[in-house]
Design an enzyme around this catalytic site. Structure first.
Site, PDB file in Angstrom:
ATOM      1  N   GLU A 189       1.015  -1.187   0.014  1.00  0.00           N
ATOM      2  CA  GLU A 189      -0.133   0.104  -0.061  1.00  0.00           C
ATOM      3  C   GLU A 189       1.025   1.259   0.026  1.00  0.00           C
ATOM      4  O   GLU A 189       0.660   2.261   0.966  1.00  0.00           O
ATOM      5  CB  GLU A 189      -0.897  -0.122   0.808  1.00  0.00           C
ATOM      6  CG  GLU A 189      -1.873  -1.252   1.037  1.00  0.00           C
ATOM      7  CD  GLU A 189      -2.913  -1.103   2.332  1.00  0.00           C
ATOM      8  OE1 GLU A 189      -2.753  -0.557   3.189  1.00  0.00           O
ATOM      9  OE2 GLU A 189      -4.174  -1.814   2.108  1.00  0.00           O
TER      10      GLU A 189
ATOM     11  N   GLU B 281      -6.948  -7.620  -1.063  1.00  0.00           N
ATOM     12  CA  GLU B 281      -7.459  -7.523   0.446  1.00  0.00           C
ATOM     13  C   GLU B 281      -9.030  -7.037   0.292  1.00  0.00           C
ATOM     14  O   GLU B 281      -9.415  -6.067  -0.088  1.00  0.00           O
ATOM     15  CB  GLU B 281      -6.903  -6.305   1.228  1.00  0.00           C
ATOM     16  CG  GLU B 281      -5.630  -6.828   1.756  1.00  0.00           C
ATOM     17  CD  GLU B 281      -5.044  -5.802   2.816  1.00  0.00           C
ATOM     18  OE1 GLU B 281      -5.967  -4.850   3.196  1.00  0.00           O
ATOM     19  OE2 GLU B 281      -3.770  -5.764   3.050  1.00  0.00           O
TER      20      GLU B 281
END
Length: 849
Positions: free
Chosen positions: A199, A270
């Site tokens: 991320e 995710e």
């Protein structure tokens, strides 16, 4: 296609060469992934999907993190994931547990990642490894070891040579271990994807050009490790080179357009099955229906892999959680903290996986198209016309209203915020809002071991220290993290000051007040050895001010503040500069005005006496003198002995009578507890704490607590956990169960003459349905464990269910007004059957929580 992962795929050299050459010709952008594939599995990709040995596949993956569950639980967790329709398991690699000190490594017990991946392979499943090595993951320091902060001139996660050197060293150590165990698919192992960084996109914006240089370097470094499988980066729109960017979030089918490079597949790394929770959070959840909608939506726009984060969250044992994160982690996942099925989430997603697998050929090889059916309605279709293979996703994006849609001349009822899957573009085989899976309720049962030998002893954390006892002295209070080196949560801050008679307040209505400003996270204050009060920050605002009235005296006064960390931050730029502990201190209410002690000179004592002597271990507890326990004493160590509760059910401690502190069982850290911090609804965020049975002996276990504030240890309860209350809540409008359908010769066919909705109740192994607690047909309301009858209730429903189900482990019930004497014309009827049954070997009493 079933891929047997239990042995290496042995390709002849010529055949392997042909596969690789063909793949390179079709997909030149992925060339870096295929340098070790001659004796293993070729993992490649195109826009439609990842490919295994040149064949497209769909992937249902689940996150299970090896350090968050004892190894004895791993086989069952993996087996339940596979039973739930998953074919892949994902995990991070946790740098700070594997290399807690520079050059000192630990891969034993819960940290044995090689054993974990081998278990995945033994279950004939694929694996995804997310190396990071920054991982966030609500894990302490985002997985980065503390010693990195002490490397000269280091800046984390940017184009910084010291950081890059240590990152590359660790990544290559991990890859070598995995290679040595033949765990990459290119070697015949289960790992088909590897992730570098995590991320990073928002940090790239913070570091600007230096961030871009770093992420490009990270990609090149990863590819250069030559593992023979694709690399990914999550939440990275512009992933460099051959690295595949992936999506993290709740609704990647709507919020993410996919990789800019149209030769790369749409992968969802995710899919949040709940919301991780921190101390101070009220209860929250994400419904099975909402997750199913999001997954169906993602596959309808061309996605072919979703990873549930988490599929099983487990427990943040000891001090492993990030700032304010609770020990229980993603307890609302399909497998709860204890590894028990959370229904209907587990079962509804299993049924969704079956439905999508039924449509695999159309999804992977069909031509996609979209047909607008209204402002918030559409049909997304994948079709191979000449083979009569087709799947349609009818979507209702309206969150308030149900709708009847017309598609290819037929009418379909599509509830609000739902997707109906038509496996042949005609037959509804699954609806995201229509739950056919059973429900269950978790209950907690009092264990006799609570009262047996419930004798507590205590050890006082010695006297509150004074400035002259501290060996570390500075003008201002020091940073807690720098002092503790992440070896303990605790630091004593001490200072002394002298007051003259004229300094004391003259008016009776004025009190002296201690004000302690802290960077975070919590503190307990004492003045002249007397307890003054507690204070704490929050996840959102970690800095706080403790303000408490106190009694001062003429002459020398002593202030002591025990500051504590609730874990290190796990995200953000310049993580190496985050602070905790005392910042500024002043005293108000004096006759001479405010006394600023910030630069008064401060002494620091790192850790607790009990920690230094390890009195939570068998050896250490013998080094101090214990005495009979007294309740409600701050800064006190408590201990008791107990036997393991009988049976196999998970074990928890009900800590609701305590304040704030740490827990240990047989020397192993269970985690931080914090009961005194109440959320907005007036209750603690977590009061039940998991003690894995593998941590226990049959007899004479030792529970040790350090209580910072106040508590009544003699009222702590030992409980066992069950999910023996099973339920169903199904309407006649539901489609037949997905298992009613199969694909033969590329066509969808029914394997049953009765395609009406049916309810199935299944007890856990070795248990039978002993009682029907509730049954109603018509318009019942509520949730499992709390159903109520509606205005169209049928009194005979319970008797019908009892005749069908009592004494059985599995029973199937028709959902029909005729069977239960329902009135189809009753105003308000939803034609719904609701049943709650109780499973057991016998009928124990229990209270639900």
């Amino acid at each position: 296609m079933h891929v047997d992962m239990s042995h290496r795929v042995r390709l002849a050299a010529a055949a392997a060469a042909l596969v690789v050459v063909a793949a390179l010709a079709l997909f030149p952008g992925a060339a870096a992934a295929w340098q070790l594939t001659k004796n293993g599995t070729v993992v490649s990709y195109d826009r439609r999907s990842l490919m295994i040995d040149g064949r497209r596949e769909i992937f249902f993956s689940g996150s299970i993190h090896y350090p968050r569950s004892p190894p004895v639980m791993w086989p069952e967790l993996i087996a339940k994931a596979k039973e739930g329709g998953l074919n892949t398991i994902e995990t991070y690699v946790f740098w700070n547990i594997h290399e807690p000190e520079k050059g000192q490594f630990n891969f034993e017990g819960r940290y044995d990642m090689v054993r974990f991946f081998k278990l995945i392979q033994e279950h004939n499943m694929f694996a995804m490894v997310r190396l990071g090595p920054f991982i966030q993951a609500e894990w302490n320091h985002g997985g980065l070891p503390y010693w990195l902060r002490e490397i000269p001139d280091i800046v984390f996660r940017t184009n910084n040579e010291p950081y890059k050197m240590h990152m590359e060293t660790f990544v290559k150590i991990i890859i070598k271990r995995l290679k040595d165990a033949n765990l990459f698919a290119s070697q015949g192992g289960p790992i088909i994807l590897a992730q570098i960084e995590n991320e990073y996109q928002h940090l790239e914006a913070a570091f600007k050009d230096e961030g871009t240089k770093y992420i490009n370097w990270a990609a090149q470094m990863a590819i250069g490790t030559n593992i023979g499988i694709p690399w990914i980066m999550c939440k990275q729109t512009k992933a460099p080179g051959d690295v595949i960017p992936t999506c993290n979030g709740r609704n990647c089918g709507d919020t993410w357009p996919g990789p800019m490079n149209k030769s790369l597949p749409l992968l969802w790394t995710e899919n949040w099955t709940a919301q991780y929770r921190v101390f101070g959070d009220p209860p929250s959840q994400r419904s099975a229906e909402d997750i199913a909608f999001a997954v169906a939506r993602f596959f309808s726009v061309g996605g072919t892999m979703t990873n549930y984060y988490m599929y099983h969250g487990g427990t943040n044992f000891g001090r492993t959680s990030a700032a304010f994160v609770m020990p229980k982690y993603y307890d609302e996942a399909p497998l709860d903290e204890f590894g028990l099925y959370k229904e209907p989430k587990w079962g509804h997603l299993r049924d969704l996986h079956l439905a999508l697998k039924l449509c695999k050929k159309a999804l992977l090889w069909g031509t996609p198209s979209t047909e607008k059916l209204g402002k918030q309605f559409e049909a997304r279709v994948f079709e191979i016309p000449d083979q009569k293979v087709c799947v349609a996703f009818l979507s209702n994006h309206n969150t308030k209203d149900d709708v009847t849609l017309t598609f290819r001349g037929q009418s379909y009822f599509v509830p609000r915020h739902s997707i109906s899957i038509l496996a042949d573009c005609k037959t509804v085989v699954f609806g995201t809002q229509h739950v056919n899976a059973q429900h269950n309720q978790r209950t907690f049962h009092f264990a006799d071991q609570t009262t047996q030998n419930n004798v507590w002893q205590m050890f006082d954390e010695e006297k509150v220290p004074k400035y002259k006892q501290a060996k570390i002295r500075t003008r201002k209070a020091g940073d807690l993290y720098n002092l503790t080196k992440d070896k303990t949560d605790y630091v004593w801050y001490t200072s002394s000051f002298k007051l003259e008679p004229d300094d004391m307040p003259i008016r009776r209505d004025i009190k002296t007040v201690l004000e302690v400003n802290s960077h975070g996270h919590a503190s307990v204050a004492f003045v002249n050895n007397k307890f003054v009060g507690c204070g704490h920050g929050t996840k959102m605002n970690k800095a706080f001010t403790l303000e408490k009235p106190m009694e001062l005296k003429k002459g020398v006064n002593h202030v002591a503040v025990l500051a504590s960390s609730m874990g290190m931050m796990d995200s953000g730029a310049y993580l190496e500069h985050r602070l905790a502990g005392v910042d500024r201190v002043q005293i108000t209410g004096l006759n001479a005005g405010t006394l600023d002690l910030t630069n008064n000179g401060w002494g620091h004592i790192v850790g607790l006496v009990g920690e230094q002597k390890e009195i939570y271990t068998e050896k250490g507890m013998a080094s101090v003198t214990w005495k009979p326990a007294v309740n409600d004493k701050p800064l006190t160590w408590y201990k008791r002995h107990f036997d393991m509760p009988s049976g196999e059910d998970p074990i928890v401690l009900d800590m609701s009578t305590m304040g704030k502190g740490m827990m240990y069982v047989n020397g192993q850290g269970i985690g931080r507890y914090w009961i005194s911090y109440k959320h907005a609804l007036g209750r603690p965020s977590q009061q039940l704490y998991h003690i894995p049975r593998s941590f226990l002996r049959q007899k004479d276990n030792v529970l040790v607590l350090f209580e910072e504030e106040f508590g009544r240890p003699d009222a702590i309860m030992i409980l066992t956990v069950k999910r023996d209350n099973i339920c169903t809540y199904i309407s006649e409008r539901n489609p037949a169960h997905i298992k009613s359908w199969e694909r033969k010769d590329s066509q969808i066919t029914a394997n049953s003459d009765d395609l009406k909705a049916r309810a199935t109740l299944t007890c856990p192994p070795k248990k039978l349905i002993q009682q029907v607690v509730f049954a109603s047909y018509g318009n019942p309301m509520g949730i499992c464990g709390n159903y109520t009858i509606g205005s169209c209730h049928t009194p005979s429903a319970k008797e019908v269910v009892e005749k069908s189900c009592l004494g059985k482990r599995i029973c199937t019930l028709p959902v029909s007004a005729d069977v239960y004497g329902g009135d189809v014309n009753c105003p308000g009827t939803t034609a719904t059957l609701a049943v709650q049954a109780k499973c057991s070997k016998r009928s124990p009493s229990a209270s639900a929580q």
